[in-house]
Design a protein around this motif. Structure first.
Motif, PDB file in Angstrom:
ATOM      1  N   GLN A 104      19.085  75.952  29.300  1.00  0.00           N
ATOM      2  CA  GLN A 104      19.360  76.991  30.313  1.00  0.00           C
ATOM      3  C   GLN A 104      20.165  77.715  29.173  1.00  0.00           C
ATOM      4  O   GLN A 104      21.506  77.702  28.651  1.00  0.00           O
ATOM      5  CB  GLN A 104      20.381  76.601  30.772  1.00  0.00           C
ATOM      6  N   CYS A 142      33.825  76.721  28.219  1.00  0.00           N
ATOM      7  CA  CYS A 142      33.441  76.221  29.694  1.00  0.00           C
ATOM      8  C   CYS A 142      34.697  74.729  29.430  1.00  0.00           C
ATOM      9  O   CYS A 142      35.744  74.374  29.031  1.00  0.00           O
ATOM     10  CB  CYS A 142      32.071  75.150  28.801  1.00  0.00           C
ATOM     11  N   ILE A 177      22.452  81.564  29.456  1.00  0.00           N
ATOM     12  CA  ILE A 177      22.986  82.305  29.800  1.00  0.00           C
ATOM     13  C   ILE A 177      24.622  82.534  28.832  1.00  0.00           C
ATOM     14  O   ILE A 177      24.294  81.275  27.620  1.00  0.00           O
ATOM     15  CB  ILE A 177      24.234  81.003  30.837  1.00  0.00           C
ATOM     16  N   THR A 199      31.338  83.318  33.016  1.00  0.00           N
ATOM     17  CA  THR A 199      30.214  83.898  32.494  1.00  0.00           C
ATOM     18  C   THR A 199      30.789  85.201  32.598  1.00  0.00           C
ATOM     19  O   THR A 199      31.605  85.535  33.074  1.00  0.00           O
ATOM     20  CB  THR A 199      29.129  83.391  33.393  1.00  0.00           C
ATOM     21  N   LYS A 237      21.272  72.735  38.301  1.00  0.00           N
ATOM     22  CA  LYS A 237      22.589  74.360  38.670  1.00  0.00           C
ATOM     23  C   LYS A 237      23.014  74.536  40.195  1.00  0.00           C
ATOM     24  O   LYS A 237      22.216  74.426  41.365  1.00  0.00           O
ATOM     25  CB  LYS A 237      21.078  75.157  38.508  1.00  0.00           C
ATOM     26  N   GLN A 263      28.306  76.845  48.753  1.00  0.00           N
ATOM     27  CA  GLN A 263      28.714  77.885  48.448  1.00  0.00           C
ATOM     28  C   GLN A 263      29.849  77.599  47.835  1.00  0.00           C
ATOM     29  O   GLN A 263      30.915  76.790  48.686  1.00  0.00           O
ATOM     30  CB  GLN A 263      29.255  79.589  49.224  1.00  0.00           C
ATOM     31  N   PRO A 322      25.272  76.857  42.751  1.00  0.00           N
ATOM     32  CA  PRO A 322      25.557  78.043  43.020  1.00  0.00           C
ATOM     33  C   PRO A 322      26.909  78.986  43.044  1.00  0.00           C
ATOM     34  O   PRO A 322      28.068  77.703  42.152  1.00  0.00           O
ATOM     35  CB  PRO A 322      26.193  77.740  44.983  1.00  0.00           C
ATOM     36  N   LYS A 323      26.985  79.927  41.374  1.00  0.00           N
ATOM     37  CA  LYS A 323      27.916  80.026  41.433  1.00  0.00           C
ATOM     38  C   LYS A 323      28.821  80.783  42.364  1.00  0.00           C
ATOM     39  O   LYS A 323      28.537  81.498  43.079  1.00  0.00           O
ATOM     40  CB  LYS A 323      27.457  81.206  39.791  1.00  0.00           C
ATOM     41  N   GLU A 373      33.227  83.487  42.163  1.00  0.00           N
ATOM     42  CA  GLU A 373      33.042  84.335  41.464  1.00  0.00           C
ATOM     43  C   GLU A 373      35.375  83.813  41.823  1.00  0.00           C
ATOM     44  O   GLU A 373      35.353  83.981  42.961  1.00  0.00           O
ATOM     45  CB  GLU A 373      33.440  86.190  41.918  1.00  0.00           C
ATOM     46  N   VAL A 432      33.148  84.522  36.451  1.00  0.00           N
ATOM     47  CA  VAL A 432      32.154  84.193  37.421  1.00  0.00           C
ATOM     48  C   VAL A 432      32.026  82.890  36.366  1.00  0.00           C
ATOM     49  O   VAL A 432      31.473  83.125  35.564  1.00  0.00           O
ATOM     50  CB  VAL A 432      30.651  85.203  36.885  1.00  0.00           C
ATOM     51  N   GLN A 434      29.691  79.366  36.577  1.00  0.00           N
ATOM     52  CA  GLN A 434      28.579  78.924  36.481  1.00  0.00           C
ATOM     53  C   GLN A 434      28.368  77.299  36.932  1.00  0.00           C
ATOM     54  O   GLN A 434      28.901  77.457  35.478  1.00  0.00           O
ATOM     55  CB  GLN A 434      26.910  79.136  36.233  1.00  0.00           C
TER      56      GLN A 434
END
Length: 646
Positions: free
Chosen positions: A156, A163, A158, A176, A195, A255, A197-198, A200, A182, A184
């Motif tokens: 992936q 991490c 990005i 990110t 994956k 979310q 949902p990201k 913030e 943000v 992920q």
């Protein structure tokens, strides 16, 4: 308003484990690494050429080996089961060594696939799956130890700043964007990568706030739910009490949501642990720690729950470590451990490492001192019943509030009993549902349903009787008799409220206590209005009390009659009292007079020495014989016996 007492002298609710893991401390020739997934410390000497020693708190023995010095080791981790070792020495590749029997230990290597990418870290997902995290994305591999190679499963692209991985939930979190706020998440399972949902992180409005740092984020499982904890630094002002910890609930579906805020009310350098579902915040400048429990009642502002600390900030309990240095002798006394040292590094959930001294500790919670710090007994129970090793401490609290010195009010005692029985009832219901599911085979899932785990928070009637109530009634503490009886009845009331069947030994305890203090009127009222539930053991106990309280005989008979399943017992009781005619009337009223033994009744009548009573009983059975067999005569054997009696 939460009521907290000042801590007692010498009181500490946190401590370091008694048996820390010792390893060779950091030096010019020795580097130390920690693997959070396996909870292992790696001491790597001279790049591994002069030895690598691996230790962990759960390891019965350490692992020692050597490997070729191919440069400075940046990261080193074993796969689960210590089958394959992964070592990163360069930003471009990870080397592997098999520790599987019958496979060669020759190194093999895997470079990251993405051109111009640098490996930031790597994480073992399973015994043979690994993920590389680069500054340009993630690469998910399957390791083939027999072929000494790796197979790319998925990648992936990005941009990644840093991490974090949660081995317990197999969730990888990537930072990110320019400010790094943000996040992920990715979820790994059975060779797949999903994956999520990201979301913030809200950074402070201050222009000096900078970017989101790895040191301000942890991932932790609290009460079975994965959270991202953000340590938000902000200066103290009249409108702002200082730093706070914000908890974001991270679910695989839906979310990520901000749910809790922990108010620290101070500023400075902090470190976070999670111990027994408690968030522990260490504050270095004051050399104290504070604990937070997100399950406790707290203020809800319409969006999030705002939690104050559960208890006053206190230092970890002082401890000692063996004297270090070449001149140290085993007979020398240990030296005090420097708590909150700048050399401390904190790992999740409960690990504290001092690499400069060569120690790894597990942080632990001490429950007994907390008993005297939380004045609100209801809140104390809410806190204790969520802890892993709470049973004996909880029972001690019950004993404490029933003592003459610290006697609690009946409403407080009732609240405590209700909290205990709520947990007890939840377990009973879960156990019953499990049994029904297994017996009926209604579980549609392919796997067998899991049996409910009986935690220490489940305090049943036997526990209360053995450790609290029987002790309470036996002690001569100068407590009012009515208070003692009221406490027993309060516990029974609570059991009934939660529809838990009361065990007969609790009723027996009530009756014995009432009789002991000659509270016969109260006993009569309890029985008359069925406050004490009917049972054969209870009826037998009442019979035994006849010499002390004569009406107990009739109360016992009435109880047996109400049970409708104790006809034989009622007959035995009446015959033992030489009430032969009463026994005959009873068996006739219940329709069992055709099946009873004539010999038993005639023998009881003979023992009274009353010839008329024997004659009446004899005629009763003659009439029964005539009705059942057409003849009033008894069988020959019975006839000879009866003639001898007559």
């Amino acid at each position: 308003m939460v009521t907290m007492a000042l801590p007692p002298p010498g009181g500490h609710y946190l401590e370091l484990c008694e048996s820390p893991v010792q390893f060779e401390k950091v030096s010019s020739v020795n580097n130390v690494f920690f693997d959070e997934a396996n909870k292992q410390v790696f001491a790597v000497r001279s790049g591994g050429a002069t030895g690598v020693v691996v230790k962990g708190p759960d390891d019965k023995s350490c692992i020692s080996f050597r490997m070729e010095d191919k440069g400075e080791v940046k990261c080193i981790k074993f796969s689960s089961g210590n089958k394959i070792l992964a070592v990163q020495r360069t930003p471009k590749a990870v080397d592997f060594i098999n520790f599987i029997p019958d496979l060669p230990q020759m190194e093999y290597s895997q470079e990251c696939k993405t051109k111009n990418a640098n490996i930031l870290s790597f994480c073992w997902i399973s015994a043979n799956e690994i993920v590389f995290i680069t500054d340009q994305g993630i690469e998910f591999y399957q390791v083939l130890p027999d072929k000494r190679s790796l197979k790319l499963l998925k990648n992936q692209s990005i941009n990644v700043n840093w991490c974090m991985y949660s081995p317990e939930t197999a969730v990888l979190l990537l930072s990110t964007t320019v400010h790094g706020n943000v996040l992920q998440p990715f979820y790994f399972r059975s060779g797949t990568m999903s994956k999520m949902p990201k979301f913030e992180i809200e950074l402070p409005a201050s222009p000096k706030s900078g970017n989101l740092c790895l040191s301000d984020i942890i991932m932790a499982t609290i009460y079975g739910q994965l959270y991202v904890l953000y340590l938000k630094h902000q200066p103290r002002t009249p409108n702002n009490p200082g730093a706070e910890v914000i908890l974001y609930c991270l679910s695989r579906e839906g979310q990520c949501k901000k749910q809790h805020i922990l108010k620290l009310n101070t500023t400075g350098k902090f470190a976070l642990n999670v111990v027994d579902n408690l968030v522990v915040v260490h504050h270095q400048s004051s050399q104290t720690s504070m604990i937070f429990d997100i399950k406790l009642r707290a203020e809800f502002d319409g969006a999030v729950v705002i939690h104050p600390q559960v208890l006053p900030s206190l230092s970890i309990h002082p401890c000692k470590i063996p004297r270090a240095g070449p001149s140290a002798v085993t007979t020398q006394s240990p030296v005090p451990c420097e708590l909150y040292s700048s050399s401390w590094t904190v790992f999740q959930p409960d690990i504290i490492i001092n690499a400069s001294e060569g120690y790894l500790w597990c942080l632990q919670i001490k429950l007994q001192p907390i008993v005297h710090m939380l004045q609100d007994k209801g809140r104390l129970m809410d806190f204790l019943l969520q802890r892993k090793d709470c049973k004996m401490v909880t029972l001690s609290v019950c004993c404490q509030m029933l003592s003459a010195a610290e006697r609690g009010s009946l409403p407080v005692i009732a609240t405590v009993f209700d909290k205990l029985n709520q947990v007890y009832k939840e377990y009973l219901d879960a156990e019953q549902n499990y049994t029904l599911t297994v017996e009926s085979g209604t579980s549609r899932s392919s796997s067998t349903p899991k049996r409910p785990v009986r935690t220490q928070a489940v305090i049943d009637q036997s526990d209360m009787y053995t450790h609290v109530l029987s002790v309470f009634t036996e002690k001569k503490q100068g407590l009012p008799h009515k208070f003692v009886s009221a406490v027993l009845m309060e516990y029974i009331r609570s059991l009934n409220q939660y529809q838990i069947t009361v065990q007969h030994y609790l009723y027996e305890l009530v009756i014995k206590t009432l009789v002991q203090h000659s509270l016969f009127y109260m006993l009569h009222q309890f029985l008359q209005y069925h406050v004490l539930s009917d049972s054969k053991p209870l009826a037998c106990l009442l019979l035994s009390l006849e010499s002390t309280y004569p009406p107990a005989h009739q109360l016992s008979l009435d109880m047996l009659k109400r049970l409708s399943t104790a006809n034989d017992e009622i007959v035995e009781v009446l015959l033992s009292k030489h009430q032969v005619l009463g026994a005959l009337r009873f068996v006739r009223s219940v329709g069992s007079h055709d099946n009873i033994s004539a010999r038993k009744f005639l023998d009881a009548a003979r023992q009274t020495g009353d010839a008329m009573l024997f004659y009446t009983t004899f005629k009763f059975f003659e009439q029964r014989n005539q009705r059942l067999r057409g003849s009033s005569h008894f069988t020959p054997g019975k006839y000879r016996l009866l003639s001898a009696w007559w």
